[in-house]
Write a protein that holds these residues in place. Structure first.
Motif, PDB file in Angstrom:
ATOM      1  N   TYR A  26       0.864  -1.175   0.000  1.00 35.25           N
ATOM      2  CA  TYR A  26       0.000   0.000   0.000  1.00 35.25           C
ATOM      3  C   TYR A  26       0.902   1.227   0.000  1.00 35.25           C
ATOM      4  O   TYR A  26       2.110   1.113   0.165  1.00 35.25           O
ATOM      5  N   GLU A  27       0.283   2.385  -0.148  1.00 36.38           N
ATOM      6  CA  GLU A  27       1.073   3.617  -0.173  1.00 36.38           C
ATOM      7  C   GLU A  27       1.708   3.838   1.203  1.00 36.38           C
ATOM      8  O   GLU A  27       1.017   3.796   2.230  1.00 36.38           O
ATOM      9  N   THR A  54      -2.153   5.631   6.478  1.00 37.84           N
ATOM     10  CA  THR A  54      -2.367   4.786   7.650  1.00 37.84           C
ATOM     11  C   THR A  54      -3.221   3.583   7.234  1.00 37.84           C
ATOM     12  O   THR A  54      -3.853   3.598   6.166  1.00 37.84           O
ATOM     13  N   GLY A  55      -3.238   2.594   8.098  1.00 33.71           N
ATOM     14  CA  GLY A  55      -4.071   1.422   7.813  1.00 33.71           C
ATOM     15  C   GLY A  55      -5.525   1.805   7.605  1.00 33.71           C
ATOM     16  O   GLY A  55      -6.204   1.294   6.712  1.00 33.71           O
ATOM     17  N   ARG A  56      -6.005   2.738   8.417  1.00 29.30           N
ATOM     18  CA  ARG A  56      -7.407   3.154   8.301  1.00 29.30           C
ATOM     19  C   ARG A  56      -7.670   3.790   6.935  1.00 29.30           C
ATOM     20  O   ARG A  56      -8.674   3.506   6.291  1.00 29.30           O
ATOM     21  N   GLN A  57      -6.733   4.630   6.490  1.00 31.70           N
ATOM     22  CA  GLN A  57      -6.906   5.277   5.180  1.00 31.70           C
ATOM     23  C   GLN A  57      -6.900   4.239   4.052  1.00 31.70           C
ATOM     24  O   GLN A  57      -7.674   4.344   3.104  1.00 31.70           O
ATOM     25  N   ASP A 102      -2.881  -1.902  14.444  1.00 28.61           N
ATOM     26  CA  ASP A 102      -2.883  -0.454  14.687  1.00 28.61           C
ATOM     27  C   ASP A 102      -3.249   0.233  13.370  1.00 28.61           C
ATOM     28  O   ASP A 102      -2.455   0.255  12.434  1.00 28.61           O
ATOM     29  N   LEU A 103      -4.450   0.783  13.326  1.00 28.69           N
ATOM     30  CA  LEU A 103      -4.932   1.382  12.079  1.00 28.69           C
ATOM     31  C   LEU A 103      -4.449   2.813  11.882  1.00 28.69           C
ATOM     32  O   LEU A 103      -4.693   3.393  10.834  1.00 28.69           O
ATOM     33  N   ASP A 104      -3.799   3.365  12.885  1.00 28.34           N
ATOM     34  CA  ASP A 104      -3.451   4.774  12.792  1.00 28.34           C
ATOM     35  C   ASP A 104      -1.970   5.031  12.526  1.00 28.34           C
ATOM     36  O   ASP A 104      -1.499   6.160  12.614  1.00 28.34           O
ATOM     37  N   ILE A 134      -3.437  -5.511   8.040  1.00 30.50           N
ATOM     38  CA  ILE A 134      -4.162  -4.489   7.268  1.00 30.50           C
ATOM     39  C   ILE A 134      -4.723  -5.123   5.992  1.00 30.50           C
ATOM     40  O   ILE A 134      -5.866  -4.868   5.599  1.00 30.50           O
ATOM     41  N   GLY A 135      -3.904  -5.973   5.366  1.00 34.81           N
ATOM     42  CA  GLY A 135      -4.356  -6.665   4.154  1.00 34.81           C
ATOM     43  C   GLY A 135      -5.563  -7.549   4.427  1.00 34.81           C
ATOM     44  O   GLY A 135      -6.519  -7.587   3.638  1.00 34.81           O
TER      45      GLY A 135
END
Lengths: 294, 264
Positions: free
Chosen positions: A85-86, A90-93, A120-122, A136-137
């Motif tokens: 991912y970019e 953040t994971g949430r984004q 941790d999504l942030d 996250i994936g």
């Protein structure tokens, strides 16, 4: 849900998979098992229309995997074996971005999954370890609650506690009637998660069976300690016994099928100790590979 | 869907776009700031010694133009430095969204969502065009304000013309990158091919200045038109045609992208 007929992929002169025919039913957890390079990821990439078949056909949810791939993509959740991912997001984004592309909202389910997987999504992606990146994936693949999920090596990088939690989530999804195709070389994981497994070797299907029937056919490993030295002739001639090793009073072997004759032979003398290990999918897998000359 | 992809890319590229704009602006301000100290130079006299062909090759036939602020800025920056620099801005955006995204396996995820492959190419192209437009507008606005502060009258519309002329030029060169990215991917190949086209296109009018047989061939070069736009004003039909060719090349790239394997 998934049907393939002689699905084949060659990369120039290199084999991907060859003549793979399989059928995944609605509501089942189906495992694609095999060592690295066997063709598991190629099979999943073909099913997702990321690569074009050289031969054969494949349908997912009734849609051709190449010609109608976008219809497939509307209905699946995917965790590729390799993904990025970019860095700055953040994971949430990341999760919100992919959910929006699917016309869904990440909502509270993302938080629930994050809590269960301790993600941790942030934190930005560039600060995440491989395991946290994998979480996250997984959340990204699950958050829109698809009817079909494809996971390629889903627990890579996860610690044992999180692997356990992932298997619990898979169990819950199966209870809800969702279908899961997962590839793995982790036999213990597949044994616990899957209803049926397909074993791939050098791009070809070696076997497709339910986990239960594969385990029933798998050899049981036995270790017996007698009170006097064992005679190889007593055990070597027994039907179903293989990999016999005798070290004085200690006898170890694998046994398939009926074990009555084995028990009678053991109990001719006094038995000091007896261990019969539960057959594992790993054992079955290794045996199948050996039987196929792999 | 495409708007979502464009917005996503622009957010990610916002800092990079500002850096591009700042870099070009600083360069532009330096040249504008130098102008008052060399404004007295008689360029017609100075350039007399040069062969006609050399002056033609480098767009300096009209020596009188150099004695105006915008002519000086065009000669110093817009005729060579900026065209060569700016093409790498949209190319960079395309590279980020297509071959680089493919190589680091971002596309493995993105292309498993309902987003079509052609939409990914369209999103990347529009994000590249938007980045280019943002940087050019910032360059124009920053240069105008700076010139006012320095006391040099550039002329809003003259500078806007020079800035805008870069848009079709950079779009066309970048579209060759989109074509290659769609057809086969690879960051190096994408940049290399587009860079090669840039060199070739730049060289054609230069060679044509020395070699009559290139008189007609040079018309396939965007620089043939671009140089004229800087001197005589933009011919909108030509600029539109360049953009149509860029769009067509990108569309072919998207079509090829639809048909090929995503690299594993």
């Amino acid at each position: 849900m998934i049907e393939t007929d002689s699905l084949t992929k060659w990369f120039g002169r290199h084999r991907g998979i060859e003549d793979v025919s399989l059928s995944v039913e609605r509501g089942e957890v189906y495992g694609l098992l095999g060592p690295n390079g066997a063709g598991k990821s190629t099979a999943i990439r073909l099913l997702l229309g990321l690569i074009r078949p050289t031969g054969g056909t494949g349908t997912v949810l009734g849609f051709d995997t190449w010609a109608r791939r976008r219809e497939v993509h509307r209905r699946v959740g995917v965790l590729p074996s390799e993904f990025a991912y970019e860095d700055g997001l953040t994971g949430r984004q990341v999760i919100e971005f992919f959910a929006r592309l699917r016309g869904a909202e990440a909502g509270s389910y993302a938080d629930e999954l994050a809590e269960r997987l301790r993600a941790d999504l942030d934190r930005p992606q560039k600060q995440l370890s491989r395991g946290n990146h994998q979480k996250i994936g997984l959340i990204q693949a699950l958050v829109h609650k698809p009817e079909l999920m494809m996971f390629d090596e889903p627990t890579g990088g996860l610690d044992p506690l999180m692997q356990e939690e992932f298997l619990r989530i898979v169990g819950e999804l199966r209870e809800e009637g969702r279908t899961i195709l997962l590839s793995s070389h982790n036999m213990a994981e597949a044994e616990r998660a899957c209803d049926r497994v397909a074993m791939i070797h050098e791009g070809s299907l070696m076997a497709v069976e339910t986990v239960d029937s594969m385990l029933a056919r798998a050899p049981k490993h036995m270790r017996v300690v007698l009170d006097e030295p064992a005679d190889e002739a007593d055990f070597g001639s027994l039907t179903g016994v293989s990999d016999l090793r005798i070290d004085g009073k200690v006898v170890e072997f694998d046994v398939t099928g009926e074990i009555d004759a084995v028990l009678r032979t053991i109990t001719r003398g006094r038995v000091v100790d007896l261990v019969c290990e539960r057959p594992s999918l790993e054992h079955a897998f290794v045996r199948l590979y050996e039987d196929n000359g792999a | 869907m495409i708007a979502m992809l464009v917005g996503h890319t622009l957010r990610l590229r916002s800092r990079s776009n500002l850096i591009w704009a700042a870099g070009m602006l600083v360069w532009s301000i330096v040249i504008v700031a130098i102008y008052p100290s060399i404004s007295h130079v008689n360029y017609e006299e100075l350039l007399k010694a040069y062969p006609k062909e050399v002056l033609k090759a480098f767009g300096m036939e009209d020596a009188a133009a150099f004695s105006t602020p915008i002519g000086y800025l065009n000669g110093e920056l817009f005729s060579l430095v900026f065209p060569w620099a700016i093409v790498f801005l949209p190319l960079g955006v395309l590279n980020h969204c297509l071959p680089a995204a493919e190589e680091r396996h971002f596309l493995d995820n993105l292309l498993c969502t309902p987003v079509g492959r052609w939409q990914v190419v369209a999103g990347a192209t529009l994000a590249a065009a938007a980045s280019l437009a943002i940087v050019l507008v910032l360059l124009w606005a920053g240069t105008i304000v700076s010139a006012e502060l320095i006391g040099v009258n550039l002329g809003y519309s003259d500078l806007a013309r020079s800035c805008f002329a870069l848009f079709p030029l950079a779009s066309l060169i970048a579209s060759f990158g989109a074509l290659v990215a769609g057809a086969r991917g690879g960051r190096g190949m994408t940049l290399g091919f587009a860079g090669g086209v840039l060199v070739l296109m730049y060289m054609l009018p230069v060679i044509a200045a020395f070699e009559d047989s290139f008189e007609e061939i040079q018309k396939i070069s965007v620089f043939y038109y671009y140089n004229d736009w800087l001197s005589n004003g933009i011919v909108w039909g030509q600029a539109g045609l360049v953009l149509v060719v860029a769009a067509a090349l990108t569309a072919v790239g998207a079509l090829l992208f639809e048909r090929r394997d995503i690299a594993s």
